[in-house]
Design an enzyme around this catalytic site. Structure first.
Site, short mmCIF file in Angstrom:
data_model
loop_
_atom_site.label_atom_id
_atom_site.label_comp_id
_atom_site.label_asym_id
_atom_site.label_seq_id
_atom_site.Cartn_x
_atom_site.Cartn_y
_atom_site.Cartn_z
CG HIS A 68 -0.39 0.31 2.49
ND1 HIS A 68 -0.07 -0.65 3.42
CD2 HIS A 68 -0.08 1.49 3.07
CE1 HIS A 68 0.41 -0.07 4.51
NE2 HIS A 68 0.42 1.24 4.31
CG ASP A 113 0.03 -3.98 2.75
OD1 ASP A 113 0.43 -3.51 1.67
OD2 ASP A 113 -0.24 -3.28 3.75
CB SER A 209 2.53 2.24 6.32
OG SER A 209 1.27 2.40 6.90
#
Length: 254
Positions: A68, A113, A209
């Site tokens: 992402h 992911d 992230s």
């Protein structure tokens, strides 16, 4: 965090996420400042010279981050900063040669992911730059095992980046309990691992992230997503590295 995606390093930080519908990206909450020499695998993924995600060095030529974080697969959009506690200066800046998201990545559910970044040049290892070991497909993380997550993300659930690297120690979370807690957000799959405290207070958050979740000396997770940051009964969710060990080996030969 409000809601976020993250990759984590089980013992240092927590969870991080990227804004999307009901999910958000994150920074370390309830953690502590740490020197890059303690987590030399940690890198800052940057766009136009600005930090926006984390990543982990897995070899002199490859970095693992979250898919992402790399929805734009043009490698010219990215550089990594390695070897520095400060995300704004120091260490080395390296260009990215290719961006390879996992072919099964789902941007709606954050399943698979993972994204591999091939660097434009091999980087030399030192006290502040080093690869982290990867778990094999058969390896698991026991419920309650302490993990460390690190990153430059939000520390107060207000989406304000830290300049200096931080980390937080969080226990791995029972998978069934994690899935039940997040049932109304997105499905928690076998490709995910959860970490955090039932009481909340410690987590990764916006800006973390793609960063590492480490257990022992291995990269067991990548900061992926979560519902808010450090909230009670809402653990952070990481992409489980062991489930894509063969893919990493096939793509990077690591």
């Amino acid at each position: 965090m409000n809601q976020f995606l993250f990759v984590s390093f089980c013992a240092l930080l927590g969870l991080s996420q990227v804004s999307a519908a009901t999910l958000s990206s994150g920074r370390i909450v309830g953690g502590f400042q740490i020197d890059i020499a303690e987590v030399p695998h940690q890198v800052s993924l940057q766009r136009s010279g600005r930090h926006f995600c984390g990543g982990s060095i897995i070899s002199p030529r490859w970095v693992l981050t979250a898919a992402h974080c790399t929805t734009n697969t043009d490698p010219a959009a990215y550089t990594i900063r390695a070897g520095s506690t400060d995300r704004t200066n120091g260490g080395i800046i390296v260009k990215v040669k290719s961006v390879i998201p996992h072919p099964q990545y789902n941007g709606d559910t954050y399943n698979y992911d993972f994204s591999l970044l091939e660097l434009d040049e091999s980087i030399g290892f030192s006290r502040s730059i080093e690869a982290i070991a990867l778990p094999e497909a058969s390896e698991t993380v026991a419920d309650g095992a302490m993990c460390t997550v690190s990153g430059w993300g939000d520390t107060k659930n207000v989406f304000e980046m830290n300049t200096l690297l931080r980390a937080v120690n969080v226990p791995s979370y029972n998978q069934a309990e994690c899935a039940a807690a997040l049932v109304n957000v997105v499905p928690v799959t076998e490709q995910m691992i959860c970490a955090g405290y039932a009481a909340g207070g410690k987590d990764s958050c916006q800006g973390d992230s793609g960063g590492p979740l480490v257990s022992g000396d291995k990269l067991v997770g990548v900061v992926s997503w979560g519902k808010g940051c450090a909230l009670p009964n809402l653990p952070g969710v990481y992409a489980r590295v062991s489930t894509v060990r063969q893919w990493i080996r096939e793509v990077s030969e690591v």
